[in-house]
Design an enzyme around this catalytic site. Structure first.
Site, short mmCIF file in Angstrom:
data_model
loop_
_atom_site.label_atom_id
_atom_site.label_comp_id
_atom_site.label_asym_id
_atom_site.label_seq_id
_atom_site.Cartn_x
_atom_site.Cartn_y
_atom_site.Cartn_z
N LEU A 56 -6.22 -0.09 -1.07
CA LEU A 56 -5.29 0.23 -1.80
C LEU A 56 -5.98 -0.07 -2.96
CD1 LEU A 56 -2.67 0.46 -0.18
CD2 LEU A 56 -3.38 2.54 0.01
N ILE A 116 -4.76 -9.76 -8.56
CA ILE A 116 -5.52 -10.85 -9.39
C ILE A 116 -6.07 -11.63 -7.55
CG2 ILE A 116 -4.71 -12.80 -10.23
CD1 ILE A 116 -2.37 -10.55 -10.70
N VAL A 140 -5.93 -4.84 -1.11
CA VAL A 140 -4.13 -4.22 -0.53
C VAL A 140 -5.14 -3.27 -0.17
CG1 VAL A 140 -2.14 -2.68 -1.26
CG2 VAL A 140 -3.17 -4.86 -2.50
N ASP A 152 2.44 -10.20 -15.92
CA ASP A 152 1.10 -9.31 -15.54
C ASP A 152 1.92 -7.43 -15.97
OD1 ASP A 152 -1.69 -8.82 -13.46
OD2 ASP A 152 -1.27 -9.10 -15.38
N GLY A 202 -6.12 -11.05 -4.13
CA GLY A 202 -6.77 -10.44 -2.88
C GLY A 202 -6.26 -9.02 -2.96
O1 LIG Z 1 -1.94 2.26 -3.53
C1 LIG Z 1 -0.60 2.69 -2.50
N1 LIG Z 1 0.34 1.88 -1.65
C2 LIG Z 1 0.76 0.51 -2.40
C3 LIG Z 1 0.22 -0.35 -3.28
C4 LIG Z 1 0.68 -1.51 -3.38
C5 LIG Z 1 0.00 -2.89 -4.32
C6 LIG Z 1 0.42 -4.25 -5.12
C7 LIG Z 1 -0.23 -4.51 -5.64
C8 LIG Z 1 -1.22 -3.24 -5.83
N2 LIG Z 1 -0.87 -1.73 -5.41
C9 LIG Z 1 -2.68 -2.97 -6.97
C10 LIG Z 1 -3.80 -2.09 -6.66
C11 LIG Z 1 -4.75 -2.18 -8.07
C12 LIG Z 1 -3.95 -2.01 -9.63
N3 LIG Z 1 -2.69 -2.99 -9.41
C13 LIG Z 1 -1.86 -3.09 -8.31
C14 LIG Z 1 -3.11 -3.94 -7.02
N4 LIG Z 1 -2.17 -5.66 -7.02
C15 LIG Z 1 -0.94 -5.75 -6.11
O2 LIG Z 1 -0.77 -6.88 -5.58
C16 LIG Z 1 1.73 -1.61 -2.79
C17 LIG Z 1 2.43 -1.06 -2.76
N5 LIG Z 1 1.99 0.21 -1.76
C18 LIG Z 1 -0.81 4.54 -2.52
C19 LIG Z 1 -0.74 4.45 -0.87
C20 LIG Z 1 -0.91 5.41 -0.59
C21 LIG Z 1 -1.21 6.73 -1.26
C22 LIG Z 1 -1.58 6.21 -2.51
C23 LIG Z 1 -1.76 7.51 -3.54
F1 LIG Z 1 -0.90 7.52 -4.04
F2 LIG Z 1 -2.83 7.26 -4.34
F3 LIG Z 1 -2.85 8.26 -2.89
C24 LIG Z 1 -1.33 5.67 -3.07
#
Ligand SMILES: O=C(Nc1cc(-c2cc3c([nH]2)[C@]2(CCCNC2)CNC3=O)ccn1)c1cccc(C(F)(F)F)c1
Length: 318
Positions: A18, A22, A26, A134, A24
């Site tokens: 996903l 920073i 996901v 951030d 780790g």
């Molecule tokens: O990212 C998705 N779900 C998600 C993602 C996170 C998440 C946590 C963190 C991040 N994403 C990032 C990714 C890189 C960009 N910064 C944020 C880096 N740091 C984190 O702590 C948390 C909970 N659910 C997702 C799931 C299903 C479908 C879709 C989509 F809509 F894109 F199809 C997205």
């Protein structure tokens, strides 16, 4: 209180990545019993990761912060890892959603509602003496693709506690000879978040950032000077119909002097935020501008990441 049983007993880890944080990676995972999808962040167990998890746990009660479901402490190939299971945000990132609205008009009132949601998250943190540090577009995610989706903040990889030991701070206790730095770190960390709020609001209102390097170099020397000197404007035609209240609020959040910058309490009290449902429904060009600037969006993100890194270092030295 992380669990020490194997995460894989309770969750099946999918190879859907996903994103990269920073500290780790996901990935998506599924609860074996309920078949429900979650997001899993894999962190190498160290002091930085412990701080991230601790602060994110404490923030997790807020409606506009991605909830932590569980934390496991497991060892993989001899390396201790912290495994953070979070609610799965399936609506994608803030600006992807606004861009998808490029056809139907995105209005100033919708922009005010979005800003209200982000301010609730920042207020929740600042009132608990936590600075996120951030706050940027890719850390703002929607719960679902539905119209009633909720916007939430994630990634506590740079978050820190902003102790202001009040006892020493209040004049009656501060002995006249104590040096300012002894009074503990200034609360400038919180003003990092307010600057970020200002940049995010500026982009929400028009679809491009207030500061960018002219010659395409990210963080050109000129850009840094423009940020420090607060050189930005509200160019026509994109800003012609935007309310003065919105522009004044952005100015208050982008004040170059962190000690003069609005605090989150001031922002939440501001009429444009407090009474967001009374904001004019003026159509904005944000969706179209985001679409037009789509291929340079990664550079916008990189420039914001660099500006935040510089600010964190600068404010730590204050
Ligand atoms: O990212 C998705 N779900 C998600 C993602 C996170 C998440 C946590 C963190 C991040 N994403 C990032 C990714 C890189 C960009 N910064 C944020 C880096 N740091 C984190 O702590 C948390 C909970 N659910 C997702 C799931 C299903 C479908 C879709 C989509 F809509 F894109 F199809 C997205």
């Amino acid at each position: 209180q992380p669990k020490t049983t194997p995460l894989v007993d309770d969750y099946e880890i999918s190879d859907t990545v996903l994103g990269l944080g920073i500290n780790g990676k996901v990935v998506q995972c599924t609860n074996r019993r309920t078949k429900q999808n979650f997001a899993l962040k894999v962190l190498l167990d160290n002091e930085k990761a412990r701080r991230e998890v601790d602060l994110h746990w404490r923030a997790s009660g807020c409606k506009h912060i991605v909830n932590i479901i569980d934390v496991y402490e497991n060892t993989y190939s001899g390396r201790k890892c912290l495994l953070v299971v979070m609610e799965c945000m399936e609506g994608g990132e803030l600006f992807q959603r606004i861009q998808e609205k490029a056809d139907s008009s995105f209005t100033e009132r919708e922009a005010a509602h979005i800003m209200r949601e982000i301010c609730e998250a920042i207020y929740y943190l600042h009132s608990r003496d936590i600075a996120h540090r951030d706050l940027k577009p890719e850390n703002l995610l929607y719960t679902t693709k539905e119209p009633n989706a909720i916007l939430k903040l994630t990634d506590f990889g740079f978050a820190k506690e902003t102790f202001t030991n009040d006892t020493l701070q209040t004049p009656c206790y501060t002995p006249y000879y104590v040096a300012p730095e002894v009074l503990g770190p200034q609360k400038y960390d919180k003003s990092c978040d307010i600057w970020s709020l200002g940049v995010v609001m500026y982009i929400i209102m028009c679809g491009f950032p207030p500061f960018y390097s002219i010659n395409g170099l990210s963080i050109s020397p000129g850009m840094k000077k423009r940020i420090r000197s607060g050189q930005y404007d509200f160019p026509d035609p994109e800003w012609t119909n935007v309310s003065q209240a919105a522009k004044d609020l952005i100015k208050g959040m982008l004040n170059v002097d962190p000690s003069k910058r609005l605090r989150i309490e001031d922002v939440l009290r501001n009429k444009w935020i407090a009474q967001y449902d009374a904001v004019p429904q003026t159509p904005l060009c944000t969706g179209r501008m985001l679409k037009e600037g789509e291929e340079t969006w990664p550079e916008v993100q990189e420039e914001m990441t660099r500006s935040l890194a510089t600010m964190r270092v600068d404010y730590d030295q204050m």
